[in-house]
Design an enzyme around this catalytic site. Structure first.
Site, short mmCIF file in Angstrom:
data_model
loop_
_atom_site.label_atom_id
_atom_site.label_comp_id
_atom_site.label_asym_id
_atom_site.label_seq_id
_atom_site.Cartn_x
_atom_site.Cartn_y
_atom_site.Cartn_z
N GLY A 9 -17.53 -37.66 -56.45
CA GLY A 9 -19.40 -36.97 -56.49
C GLY A 9 -18.76 -35.87 -56.05
O GLY A 9 -17.49 -35.10 -55.52
N THR A 10 -19.64 -34.84 -55.94
CA THR A 10 -19.45 -33.25 -55.92
C THR A 10 -19.24 -33.39 -53.88
O THR A 10 -19.35 -34.35 -53.24
CB THR A 10 -20.30 -32.57 -55.86
OG1 THR A 10 -21.62 -32.83 -55.19
CG2 THR A 10 -20.91 -32.14 -57.51
N MET A 11 -18.67 -32.26 -53.71
CA MET A 11 -19.14 -31.77 -52.06
C MET A 11 -20.21 -32.00 -51.83
O MET A 11 -21.37 -31.80 -52.97
CB MET A 11 -18.41 -30.45 -52.39
CG MET A 11 -17.33 -30.15 -52.41
SD MET A 11 -16.47 -28.41 -51.44
CE MET A 11 -16.16 -28.19 -50.84
N ASP A 12 -20.66 -32.73 -51.06
CA ASP A 12 -22.15 -32.36 -50.31
C ASP A 12 -22.95 -33.77 -50.16
O ASP A 12 -23.73 -33.97 -50.54
CB ASP A 12 -22.85 -31.47 -50.27
CG ASP A 12 -22.91 -30.38 -48.96
OD1 ASP A 12 -22.28 -30.24 -48.24
OD2 ASP A 12 -23.08 -29.74 -49.28
N SER A 16 -17.08 -38.77 -47.87
CA SER A 16 -15.84 -39.18 -46.03
C SER A 16 -16.82 -39.82 -45.58
O SER A 16 -16.68 -41.05 -44.90
CB SER A 16 -15.53 -37.89 -45.64
OG SER A 16 -15.34 -36.71 -46.67
N ASP A 86 -9.14 -41.12 -48.25
CA ASP A 86 -9.70 -39.82 -49.26
C ASP A 86 -9.18 -38.72 -49.78
O ASP A 86 -7.63 -38.44 -49.63
CB ASP A 86 -10.19 -38.83 -47.37
CG ASP A 86 -12.18 -38.69 -47.81
OD1 ASP A 86 -12.52 -38.25 -48.40
OD2 ASP A 86 -12.05 -37.79 -46.82
N GLU A 87 -10.28 -37.29 -50.10
CA GLU A 87 -9.99 -36.80 -50.85
C GLU A 87 -8.44 -36.76 -51.57
O GLU A 87 -7.50 -35.80 -51.90
CB GLU A 87 -8.34 -35.34 -50.52
CG GLU A 87 -9.80 -35.31 -48.91
CD GLU A 87 -10.94 -34.20 -49.13
OE1 GLU A 87 -11.34 -33.64 -50.48
OE2 GLU A 87 -12.05 -33.97 -48.01
N ALA A 88 -8.53 -38.09 -52.58
CA ALA A 88 -8.12 -38.72 -53.46
C ALA A 88 -7.45 -37.80 -54.59
O ALA A 88 -6.50 -38.14 -55.13
CB ALA A 88 -8.61 -40.04 -54.10
N GLN A 89 -8.43 -36.53 -55.12
CA GLN A 89 -8.11 -36.01 -56.24
C GLN A 89 -6.85 -35.08 -55.93
O GLN A 89 -6.12 -34.30 -57.12
CB GLN A 89 -9.58 -34.70 -55.80
CG GLN A 89 -9.60 -33.46 -55.04
CD GLN A 89 -10.36 -34.12 -54.10
OE1 GLN A 89 -10.77 -35.60 -53.93
NE2 GLN A 89 -10.88 -32.77 -53.09
#
Length: 219
Positions: A9-12, A16, A86-89
């Site tokens: 998904g995008t930020m926001d 998380s 998390d932050e898997a990108q």
């Protein structure tokens, strides 16, 4: 059967928050899990949600070997039923392949969360490999919104509210950055392609027309 699931998904969009909720649900049922993150805006070794939730996690860097990590934990008596990342990108393609191997050969569930594309609308290497290898790719249902009210699908990098399209792929920032800081804003595709952020839209819009006073209308 264990699976590798990529929540994108995008930020926001609540990635998380969902990661921490999923960890809570599994741990509450007695399952043993390990949390990982990389470049969280709150600092090293932390998963943080914009709703205020935080959890300590293991910081990933380019040298992290997920396979060796899980083998070491099991050797020392931990069952390791699931991993949450998390932050898997920001993970490398090789690390994503390690996660897939953990699922297939060790029967560990792996749930990873991240954005798919960078500020130029190009796939992150880690996200690209996840799309290629994941058993499922889940698009988060919480819709982040562009300033125009449409669904936000892209992440824009900004400085002073203006969108920038050049620079390193990974620069840590937040949607609440100060005026001169590197920040990020979620936009719909149309406004991302036009490089039009909320600040530039306000600057280019005409001043609102005000009604004349009653006295002026009478005259």
């Amino acid at each position: 059967m264990a699976e590798l699931v990529f929540f994108s998904g995008t930020m926001d969009s609540g990635k998380s928050t969902l990661a921490l909720q999923m960890h809570h649900n599994h741990a509450a049922r007695g399952r043993d899990g390990v949390l990982f993150t990389r470049h969280d805006r709150a600092g090293t070794a932390t998963i943080s949600s914009r709703l205020g939730l935080t959890q300590r996690a293991h910081e990933v860097d380019d040298s992290t070997d997920f396979w060796s990590d899980v083998i070491a934990r099991r050797t020392h008596g931990r069952p390791v039923d699931y991993l949450i990342g998390d932050e898997a990108q920001f993970y490398t393609a090789a690390q994503v392949e390690q996660l897939a191997r953990i699922v297939d050969e060790l029967g560990v569930d792996v749930y990873v969360f991240g954005i798919s594309t960078d500020f130029r609308a190009r796939l992150f290497p880690g996200a690209a490999r996840l799309v290629e290898l994941a058993d499922r790719v889940e698009i988060l249902q919480v819709r982040a919104l562009c300033w125009c009210g449409a669904r936000a699908t892209h992440n824009a990098r900004t400085i002073g509210g203006a969108m920038v399209v050049e620079g390193a792929q990974v620069v840590v920032g937040d949607v609440e950055a100060g005026a001169d800081e590197v920040g990020y804003e979620v936009l719909c595709r149309r406004h991302h392609m036009r490089h039009m952020t909320a600040a530039t839209a306000r600057a280019s819009s005409p001043s609102p027309q005000t009604l004349a006073s009653v006295e002026e209308l009478i005259i």
